[in-house]
Design a protein around this motif. Structure first.
Motif, PDB file in Angstrom:
ATOM      1  N   GLN A 231       0.824  -1.200   0.000  1.00 36.11           N
ATOM      2  CA  GLN A 231       0.000   0.000   0.000  1.00 36.11           C
ATOM      3  C   GLN A 231       0.863   1.256   0.000  1.00 36.11           C
ATOM      4  OE1 GLN A 231      -3.470  -0.045  -0.314  1.00 36.11           O
ATOM      5  NE2 GLN A 231      -2.914  -2.149  -0.817  1.00 36.11           N
ATOM      6  N   TYR A 232       1.407   1.591  -1.146  1.00 36.55           N
ATOM      7  CA  TYR A 232       2.176   2.825  -1.256  1.00 36.55           C
ATOM      8  C   TYR A 232       1.337   3.864  -1.977  1.00 36.55           C
ATOM      9  CZ  TYR A 232       6.155  -0.175  -0.191  1.00 36.55           C
ATOM     10  OH  TYR A 232       7.004  -1.052   0.406  1.00 36.55           O
ATOM     11  N   THR A 233       1.727   5.120  -1.818  1.00 32.46           N
ATOM     12  CA  THR A 233       1.046   6.175  -2.574  1.00 32.46           C
ATOM     13  C   THR A 233       1.381   5.988  -4.057  1.00 32.46           C
ATOM     14  OG1 THR A 233       2.933   7.661  -2.439  1.00 32.46           O
ATOM     15  CG2 THR A 233       1.317   7.802  -0.660  1.00 32.46           C
ATOM     16  N   ALA A 234       0.558   6.591  -4.897  1.00 31.26           N
ATOM     17  CA  ALA A 234       0.769   6.439  -6.344  1.00 31.26           C
ATOM     18  C   ALA A 234       2.166   6.906  -6.779  1.00 31.26           C
ATOM     19  CB  ALA A 234      -0.322   7.191  -7.107  1.00 31.26           C
ATOM     20  N   PRO A 235       2.676   8.072  -6.306  1.00 29.54           N
ATOM     21  CA  PRO A 235       4.016   8.501  -6.731  1.00 29.54           C
ATOM     22  C   PRO A 235       5.114   7.518  -6.312  1.00 29.54           C
ATOM     23  CG  PRO A 235       2.839  10.329  -5.720  1.00 29.54           C
ATOM     24  CD  PRO A 235       2.022   9.096  -5.471  1.00 29.54           C
ATOM     25  N   ILE A 236       4.988   6.946  -5.110  1.00 29.79           N
ATOM     26  CA  ILE A 236       6.015   5.992  -4.655  1.00 29.79           C
ATOM     27  C   ILE A 236       5.943   4.713  -5.480  1.00 29.79           C
ATOM     28  CG2 ILE A 236       6.824   4.596  -2.703  1.00 29.79           C
ATOM     29  CD1 ILE A 236       5.815   6.820  -0.848  1.00 29.79           C
ATOM     30  N   THR A 237       4.732   4.244  -5.726  1.00 27.66           N
ATOM     31  CA  THR A 237       4.560   3.039  -6.537  1.00 27.66           C
ATOM     32  C   THR A 237       5.177   3.241  -7.919  1.00 27.66           C
ATOM     33  OG1 THR A 237       2.506   2.566  -5.375  1.00 27.66           O
ATOM     34  CG2 THR A 237       2.842   1.430  -7.466  1.00 27.66           C
ATOM     35  N   LYS A 238       4.938   4.413  -8.483  1.00 23.33           N
ATOM     36  CA  LYS A 238       5.479   4.732  -9.806  1.00 23.33           C
ATOM     37  C   LYS A 238       7.013   4.718  -9.772  1.00 23.33           C
ATOM     38  CE  LYS A 238       5.605   6.657 -14.003  1.00 23.33           C
ATOM     39  NZ  LYS A 238       5.563   5.740 -15.150  1.00 23.33           N
ATOM     40  N   LEU A 239       7.609   5.313  -8.738  1.00 14.09           N
ATOM     41  CA  LEU A 239       9.065   5.344  -8.611  1.00 14.09           C
ATOM     42  C   LEU A 239       9.620   3.926  -8.517  1.00 14.09           C
ATOM     43  CD1 LEU A 239      11.751   6.831  -8.206  1.00 14.09           C
ATOM     44  CD2 LEU A 239      11.189   7.039  -5.774  1.00 14.09           C
ATOM     45  N   ILE A 240       8.985   3.092  -7.708  1.00 10.69           N
ATOM     46  CA  ILE A 240       9.437   1.700  -7.558  1.00 10.69           C
ATOM     47  C   ILE A 240       9.339   0.973  -8.896  1.00 10.69           C
ATOM     48  CG2 ILE A 240       8.910  -0.526  -6.465  1.00 10.69           C
ATOM     49  CD1 ILE A 240       7.995   1.116  -3.979  1.00 10.69           C
ATOM     50  N   GLU A 241       8.236   1.179  -9.593  1.00 10.70           N
ATOM     51  CA  GLU A 241       8.044   0.517 -10.895  1.00 10.70           C
ATOM     52  C   GLU A 241       9.150   0.901 -11.880  1.00 10.70           C
ATOM     53  OE1 GLU A 241       3.187   0.178 -10.886  1.00 10.70           O
ATOM     54  OE2 GLU A 241       4.154   1.547 -12.302  1.00 10.70           O
ATOM     55  N   GLU A 242       9.478   2.190 -11.916  1.00  9.65           N
ATOM     56  CA  GLU A 242      10.500   2.667 -12.857  1.00  9.65           C
ATOM     57  C   GLU A 242      11.876   2.116 -12.502  1.00  9.65           C
ATOM     58  OE1 GLU A 242       9.912   4.182 -15.754  1.00  9.65           O
ATOM     59  OE2 GLU A 242       7.802   3.936 -15.202  1.00  9.65           O
ATOM     60  N   LEU A 243      12.206   2.114 -11.212  1.00  9.42           N
ATOM     61  CA  LEU A 243      13.513   1.600 -10.777  1.00  9.42           C
ATOM     62  C   LEU A 243      13.623   0.106 -11.064  1.00  9.42           C
ATOM     63  CD1 LEU A 243      13.843   3.502  -7.388  1.00  9.42           C
ATOM     64  CD2 LEU A 243      15.302   3.824  -9.396  1.00  9.42           C
ATOM     65  N   ALA A 244      12.503  -0.609 -10.930  1.00  8.73           N
ATOM     66  CA  ALA A 244      12.516  -2.060 -11.142  1.00  8.73           C
ATOM     67  C   ALA A 244      12.753  -2.425 -12.606  1.00  8.73           C
ATOM     68  CB  ALA A 244      11.205  -2.669 -10.646  1.00  8.73           C
ATOM     69  N   LYS A 245      12.621  -1.451 -13.504  1.00 11.21           N
ATOM     70  CA  LYS A 245      12.870  -1.717 -14.934  1.00 11.21           C
ATOM     71  C   LYS A 245      14.369  -1.772 -15.241  1.00 11.21           C
ATOM     72  CE  LYS A 245       8.683   0.581 -16.644  1.00 11.21           C
ATOM     73  NZ  LYS A 245       8.202   1.845 -17.231  1.00 11.21           N
ATOM     74  N   LEU A 246      15.198  -1.268 -14.303  1.00 10.52           N
ATOM     75  CA  LEU A 246      16.644  -1.235 -14.536  1.00 10.52           C
ATOM     76  C   LEU A 246      17.224  -2.649 -14.420  1.00 10.52           C
ATOM     77  CD1 LEU A 246      17.459   1.936 -12.415  1.00 10.52           C
ATOM     78  CD2 LEU A 246      17.277   1.790 -14.903  1.00 10.52           C
ATOM     79  N   PRO A 247      18.311  -2.924 -15.175  1.00 14.60           N
ATOM     80  CA  PRO A 247      18.879  -4.275 -15.146  1.00 14.60           C
ATOM     81  C   PRO A 247      19.451  -4.602 -13.769  1.00 14.60           C
ATOM     82  CG  PRO A 247      20.306  -2.770 -16.371  1.00 14.60           C
ATOM     83  CD  PRO A 247      19.037  -2.024 -16.073  1.00 14.60           C
ATOM     84  N   GLY A 248      19.199  -5.807 -13.327  1.00 14.36           N
ATOM     85  CA  GLY A 248      19.742  -6.265 -12.056  1.00 14.36           C
ATOM     86  C   GLY A 248      18.995  -5.723 -10.843  1.00 14.36           C
ATOM     87  N   ILE A 249      17.935  -4.959 -11.065  1.00 14.22           N
ATOM     88  CA  ILE A 249      17.164  -4.407  -9.944  1.00 14.22           C
ATOM     89  C   ILE A 249      15.834  -5.151  -9.858  1.00 14.22           C
ATOM     90  CG2 ILE A 249      16.129  -2.327  -8.948  1.00 14.22           C
ATOM     91  CD1 ILE A 249      19.065  -1.895  -9.224  1.00 14.22           C
ATOM     92  N   GLY A 250      15.704  -5.959  -8.826  1.00 13.85           N
ATOM     93  CA  GLY A 250      14.440  -6.655  -8.589  1.00 13.85           C
ATOM     94  C   GLY A 250      13.505  -5.749  -7.811  1.00 13.85           C
TER      95      GLY A 250
END
Ligand code: ZN
Length: 198
Positions: A3-22
């Motif tokens: 349950q994160y706020t929309a901006p935090i969820t978005k940040l996590i989603e974007e970072l998770a697209k980077l290689p080697g970042i689960g």
């Protein structure tokens, strides 16, 4: 789903697209960023946008550059009779660390990989062939020693050899399945010295 706020969820989603970042690492980074000083976050975001904005592929060799041509292609100190073919611009940095190789480069930006739908036209091979004028005496194939890297080297050598240009493949020291990028300088130097004609 957490349950994160929309901006935090978005940040996590974007970072998770980077290689080697689960997902876990992305969350850790996101929370770290949220604890950073506002000015540092702006610096980080600016650095990313700026690096992207001011980086292009060299029109000749495909290396990363700020201008139209890279520093190696415009250097008068390089041996213009030899081209070393690599998969990735990062491999150039590895080769340059050996300080042994003085020729030019060509970046394929990938390898031929039929299973992934990547054929010869999807990587930078045509532009390599168009560089092969009478000044070029040797093409060194320094693709990785993976199946795709070997297959790509064989494909390119078959294209170039009929042109009467010496084609060599780096051999010794790089373990099978190995990445050029991660090889140490001595290993890479020996691999270059031990290259054999294809
Ligand atoms: Zn270049």
């Amino acid at each position: 789903m957490e349950q994160y706020t929309a901006p935090i969820t978005k940040l996590i989603e974007e970072l998770a697209k980077l290689p080697g970042i689960g997902r876990k690492s992305a969350q850790r980074l996101a929370f770290y960023i949220l604890e950073m000083k506002g000015s540092d976050v702006v610096e980080l975001a600016r650095a990313i946008v700026n690096a992207k904005k001011h980086t292009k592929h060299c029109q000749t060799c495909g290396n990363l550059t700020e201008g139209e041509l890279c520093s190696i292609c415009i250097s008068l100190k390089r041996d213009r009779s030899t081209i070393c073919v690599v998969e990735d611009a990062r491999d150039i940095a590895a080769m340059e660390r050996t300080k042994e190789y003085k020729g030019l480069y060509h970046v394929l930006h990938g390898t031929i990989s039929p299973l992934d739908g990547i054929g010869p036209d999807e990587i930078n091979i045509k532009s390599l062939i168009s560089r092969l004028n009478t000044d070029i005496k040797e093409v060194i194939l320094a693709t990785n020693t993976t199946i795709e890297g070997e297959a790509t080297a064989v494909y390119i050598s078959r294209l170039i050899k009929p042109m009467g240009i010496k084609v060599t493949r780096i051999a010794h020291g790089i373990p099978v399945g190995g990445d050029i990028e991660y090889a140490d300088e001595v290993t890479l130097m020996r691999a270059m010295e031990g290259r054999r004609e294809m």
